[in-house]
Motif scaffolding. Structure first.
Motif, PDB file in Angstrom:
ATOM      1  N   UNK A 113      -3.429  -3.242   5.296  1.00  0.00           N
ATOM      2  CA  UNK A 113      -3.220  -3.900   3.999  1.00  0.00           C
ATOM      3  C   UNK A 113      -4.193  -5.066   3.846  1.00  0.00           C
ATOM      4  N   UNK A 114      -4.687  -5.240   2.629  1.00  0.00           N
ATOM      5  CA  UNK A 114      -5.565  -6.357   2.295  1.00  0.00           C
ATOM      6  C   UNK A 114      -5.129  -6.906   0.933  1.00  0.00           C
ATOM      7  N   UNK A 128      -4.264  -3.887  -1.452  1.00  0.00           N
ATOM      8  CA  UNK A 128      -4.922  -2.622  -1.163  1.00  0.00           C
ATOM      9  C   UNK A 128      -4.397  -2.083   0.159  1.00  0.00           C
ATOM     10  N   UNK A 129      -4.190  -0.777   0.217  1.00  0.00           N
ATOM     11  CA  UNK A 129      -3.622  -0.169   1.415  1.00  0.00           C
ATOM     12  C   UNK A 129      -4.525   0.933   1.945  1.00  0.00           C
ATOM     13  N   UNK A 130      -4.636   0.995   3.260  1.00  0.00           N
ATOM     14  CA  UNK A 130      -5.346   2.073   3.943  1.00  0.00           C
ATOM     15  C   UNK A 130      -4.382   2.741   4.922  1.00  0.00           C
ATOM     16  N   UNK A 131      -4.598   4.037   5.219  1.00  0.00           N
ATOM     17  CA  UNK A 131      -3.781   4.685   6.256  1.00  0.00           C
ATOM     18  C   UNK A 131      -3.996   4.014   7.599  1.00  0.00           C
ATOM     19  N   UNK A 132      -2.993   4.092   8.446  1.00  0.00           N
ATOM     20  CA  UNK A 132      -3.121   3.558   9.799  1.00  0.00           C
ATOM     21  C   UNK A 132      -3.949   4.507  10.653  1.00  0.00           C
ATOM     22  N   UNK A 133      -4.960   3.963  11.303  1.00  0.00           N
ATOM     23  CA  UNK A 133      -5.850   4.738  12.178  1.00  0.00           C
ATOM     24  C   UNK A 133      -5.199   4.811  13.551  1.00  0.00           C
ATOM     25  N   UNK A 134      -5.000   6.013  14.066  1.00  0.00           N
ATOM     26  CA  UNK A 134      -4.275   6.188  15.319  1.00  0.00           C
ATOM     27  C   UNK A 134      -5.197   6.116  16.537  1.00  0.00           C
TER      28      UNK A 134
END
Length: 327
Positions: A135-136, A143-149
């Motif tokens: 999140x930013x 703004x949201x991005x998927x979590x990188x595993x």
């Protein structure tokens, strides 16, 4: 009364997009598919939103062809959603089947990947050392991005998969045969790999003479003889451990099989199968003194990238799965 049309979906997770092109490579056969099926979800070709899928009743889709491994939280969400909404889920291509090239990231973890790409890479100007966050906060909202595993997983390690259609990308012939089987209701028992049982070597027309290997070459280091087995010329070819169905297309243009079809039956994995097969090759005529233990060690040391050679397509699904995580 005409037969009710099938509802088909395609989805693209962590992959290069080649599987989408394989669908288009069906050419005019695609028109036959259109006669028997409606495509209800295909983000690469249709303006359909995730919400549209979420609003569908469970098991609304007859068959989903899901390509790509699971690299982040969005892809995991979509894998679970497509499983919920589909009667039949097909792991379409090497990335969904075994993890493929994205899965080589399992040699690192999230922190190491971000450090290399965003902090160390010389092409970046990033004096503040910023790395992606989920999140930013900006002036107009968040703004949201998927979590990188940390770990890349196969589709089958994430949800239950009904069928596997291997290849990078799947050969058009196998795609057509799979769709024909679906249309006619003649699919094999669930869990089956929709490809022949034999190895790529069985489809290869090159001559094998069981000659001694004196040196191991990378593909750019030697111009091979066109009709002779590449393995016997010292070029590592995974054909003896890899499931066929591709028509040995790579071999026809002097490129070795790299294993995208996955393991032949009765093997735990393609890498272990190939290492076993290679050991067998290096044992040929050992009784006659052709290979000493020192010879074998010297040959093995010439393999510059063992993981990339034996596990290019299959590290996430292998016995190893990934490098040990550092705490």
């Amino acid at each position: 009364m005409s037969q009710k049309k099938l509802k088909i979906a395609f989805y693209w997770a962590a992959s290069c997009g080649g599987c989408e092109i394989a669908v288009l490579d069906m050419n005019e056969k695609f028109l036959d598919v259109a006669k028997i099926a409606d495509i209800v979800f295909w983000p690469v070709a249709m303006d359909v939103k995730y919400q549209n899928v979420e609003d569908m009743p469970d098991r609304f889709i007859d068959v989903t062809f899901f390509n790509g491994s699971i690299r982040n939280s969005e892809q995991e969400h979509m894998a679970k959603l497509m499983r919920q909404k589909s009667k039949t889920l097909v792991a379409f291509g090497s990335c969904a089947h075994e993890g493929c090239i994205p899965g080589l990231a399992n040699l690192s973890n999230k922190a190491e990947v971000f450090e290399q790409i965003y902090l160390k890479d010389k092409s970046n100007v990033n004096s503040q050392g910023i790395t992606p966050k989920t999140t930013t906060h900006v002036k107009n909202g968040t703004l949201k991005l998927p979590e990188f595993y940390d770990t890349v997983k196969t589709l089958g390690q994430t949800v239950n998969v009904d069928y596997y259609l291997p290849g990078c990308p799947p050969p058009v012939k196998l795609v057509i045969e799979a769709i024909d089987a679906i249309a006619k209701g003649k699919l094999p028992p669930k869990g089956a790999v929709l490809a022949p049982l034999k190895a790529v070597c069985d489809e290869c027309l090159r001559k094998r003479e069981n000659k001694k290997i004196n040196k191991i070459y990378r593909v750019h280091e030697k111009s091979p003889e066109p009709e002779r087995c590449l393995m016997e010329q010292g070029i590592i070819c995974m054909g003896m451990a890899t499931r066929s169905g591709c028509g040995a297309q790579c071999l026809k243009v002097d490129m070795p099989c790299t294993g995208c079809g996955g393991a032949t039956p009765n093997q735990p994995e393609v890498g272990a199968g190939m290492i076993t097969a290679l050991a067998s090759v290096l044992s040929l005529d050992k009784e006659n003194g052709q290979y000493t233990d020192e010879d074998v060690v010297k040959l093995m040391e010439q393999i510059k990238d063992p993981v990339g050679t034996f596990y290019m397509y299959s590290l996430p699904s292998s016995i190893f799965k990934r490098k040990v995580m550092k705490k």
